[in-house]
Design an enzyme around this catalytic site. Structure first.
Site, PDB file in Angstrom:
ATOM      1  N   HIS A  11       7.969  15.797 -19.138  1.00  0.00           N
ATOM      2  CA  HIS A  11       8.830  15.338 -18.048  1.00  0.00           C
ATOM      3  C   HIS A  11       8.558  16.178 -16.801  1.00  0.00           C
ATOM      4  O   HIS A  11       8.173  17.356 -16.909  1.00  0.00           O
ATOM      5  CB  HIS A  11      10.300  15.498 -18.445  1.00  0.00           C
ATOM      6  CG  HIS A  11      10.761  14.548 -19.501  1.00  0.00           C
ATOM      7  ND1 HIS A  11      12.095  14.349 -19.803  1.00  0.00           N
ATOM      8  CD2 HIS A  11      10.065  13.735 -20.334  1.00  0.00           C
ATOM      9  CE1 HIS A  11      12.196  13.459 -20.768  1.00  0.00           C
ATOM     10  NE2 HIS A  11      10.984  13.064 -21.117  1.00  0.00           N
ATOM     11  N   GLU A  60      10.500  17.710 -14.870  1.00  0.00           N
ATOM     12  CA  GLU A  60      11.242  18.978 -14.836  1.00  0.00           C
ATOM     13  C   GLU A  60      10.565  20.067 -15.667  1.00  0.00           C
ATOM     14  O   GLU A  60      10.516  21.235 -15.267  1.00  0.00           O
ATOM     15  CB  GLU A  60      12.668  18.800 -15.386  1.00  0.00           C
ATOM     16  CG  GLU A  60      13.526  17.801 -14.648  1.00  0.00           C
ATOM     17  CD  GLU A  60      13.499  16.434 -15.305  1.00  0.00           C
ATOM     18  OE1 GLU A  60      12.394  15.930 -15.617  1.00  0.00           O
ATOM     19  OE2 GLU A  60      14.588  15.868 -15.505  1.00  0.00           O
ATOM     20  N   CYS A  87      17.418  14.941 -18.702  1.00  0.00           N
ATOM     21  CA  CYS A  87      17.788  14.617 -20.087  1.00  0.00           C
ATOM     22  C   CYS A  87      18.263  15.886 -20.801  1.00  0.00           C
ATOM     23  O   CYS A  87      18.293  16.968 -20.233  1.00  0.00           O
ATOM     24  CB  CYS A  87      16.597  14.005 -20.816  1.00  0.00           C
ATOM     25  SG  CYS A  87      15.322  15.207 -21.257  1.00  0.00           S
ATOM     26  N   CYS A 147      15.579  18.682 -20.877  1.00  0.00           N
ATOM     27  CA  CYS A 147      15.383  19.303 -19.562  1.00  0.00           C
ATOM     28  C   CYS A 147      16.618  20.101 -19.131  1.00  0.00           C
ATOM     29  O   CYS A 147      16.484  21.170 -18.520  1.00  0.00           O
ATOM     30  CB  CYS A 147      15.024  18.243 -18.533  1.00  0.00           C
ATOM     31  SG  CYS A 147      13.384  17.526 -18.836  1.00  0.00           S
TER      32      CYS A 147
END
Lengths: 142, 142
Positions: free
Chosen positions: B46, B48, B76, B79
Site C-alpha cells: 500500500h 502508506e 486500512c 497501515c
C-alpha cells in the site's frame, strides 16, 4: 514453531525483541525470519512483515492462500492486517500479547466485521518458551 | 495532498488502485509514492507502507515523530498499525473507506485502547478528487 523459536532466540542475542516467524508452503518451510526492527532502524520490521514479504517473493504471488504462518508472539494490529491482505490459510502463534496483540487481544481483527479474510487461528503453541525468551530479554534490559 | 492526488492518479494509469501518499518532514515533502501492489505482486505494498519505509530511510530513524503523512484514502488496519509504530505526528487522509478503513471506520484503531500512539487526524482533505479517481478506476474495470 521450533524454527520460529530458534529465530526468536537469535533475535534476542542480536539485541532485538525476541520474536521469530516461519512460513510453510505446501508442507515445506520456505521462510524463517526474526524481528529486525533495530537492525533495519524500522519500527515496522516485525518478523511477520519480513516473513510475508519474503514468502510473496518465493511463492511469486501476493496471495499466500496455500501458506501457514508460525510466529512466536501474537501478531499486532499492523501484522494482523497484513496477514489478512496476504490471505494466509492458517496462523499459529505462541505467547499472547495482552498489550499490543490484535488476534485474541486488542482489536481482535480476524473476528471484526471489517476483516475480509479469516485464517484458521491456533494459539499457544510454544507459548511457554516464547514467553521465557521475552521475559529474559526485557528483564536483562531493566 | 495535491502531490498525493497526482501520485494516486499515476497509480490508476498504471492499473493500480489509485491511492497516493506523501510524507512531510519539517515542512518539506520527502516522499511521494503510490500504491504498487500489482507492480510488486505484494498485497501489502500500500502507498502508506511504501511511504513509511522510504521516510524511515530518509530521516534515518524508525520513529517519524516530526513527520506528517498525507494519503488520499483512509488507511486500512495494517497501515493504521504501521502509522502508530512509526509515531507520525499527524495523518491527513482524503476519502473515507467504509469497507476497509481503520481510522474512522472498521477497528478505528487510533481511538482503541490497544493503540499506544495517537497522531492528530485530519480527514476529508481532497476527498472528492480521491473518490473520483477511485470511482473512475473501478467503474472502468467492471
Amino acid at each position: 514453531m521450533d524454527f520460529a523459536l530458534v529465530a526468536a532466540s537469535e533475535a534476542g542475542q542480536a539485541d532485538e525483541v525476541p520474536v521469530g516467524a516461519v512460513v510453510v508452503f505446501r508442507g515445506k518451510v520456505i521462510v524463517t525470519v526474526r524481528n529486525r526492527m533495530r537492525e533495519l532502524n524500522d519500527a515496522t520490521a516485525h518478523a511477520e512483515m519480513l516473513a510475508i514479504a519474503a514468502a510473496m517473493k518465493i511463492v511469486g504471488s501476493g496471495r499466500l492462500s496455500e501458506c501457514d504462518l508460525y510466529v512466536t508472539l501474537e501478531p499486532c494490529t499492523m501484522c494482523a492486517g497484513a496477514i489478512a491482505h496476504a490471505r494466509f490459510r492458517r496462523v499459529c502463534f505462541g505467547a499472547e500479547d495482552k498489550k499490543a496483540g490484535a488476534v485474541e487481544n486488542g482489536v481482535q481483527f480476524f473476528a471484526h466485521p471489517s476483516c475480509h479474510h479469516h485464517p484458521e487461528i491456533i494459539s499457544g503453541i510454544g507459548a511457554q518458551k516464547s514467553q521465557e525468551l521475552l521475559r529474559d530479554f526485557f528483564s536483562a534490559r531493566r
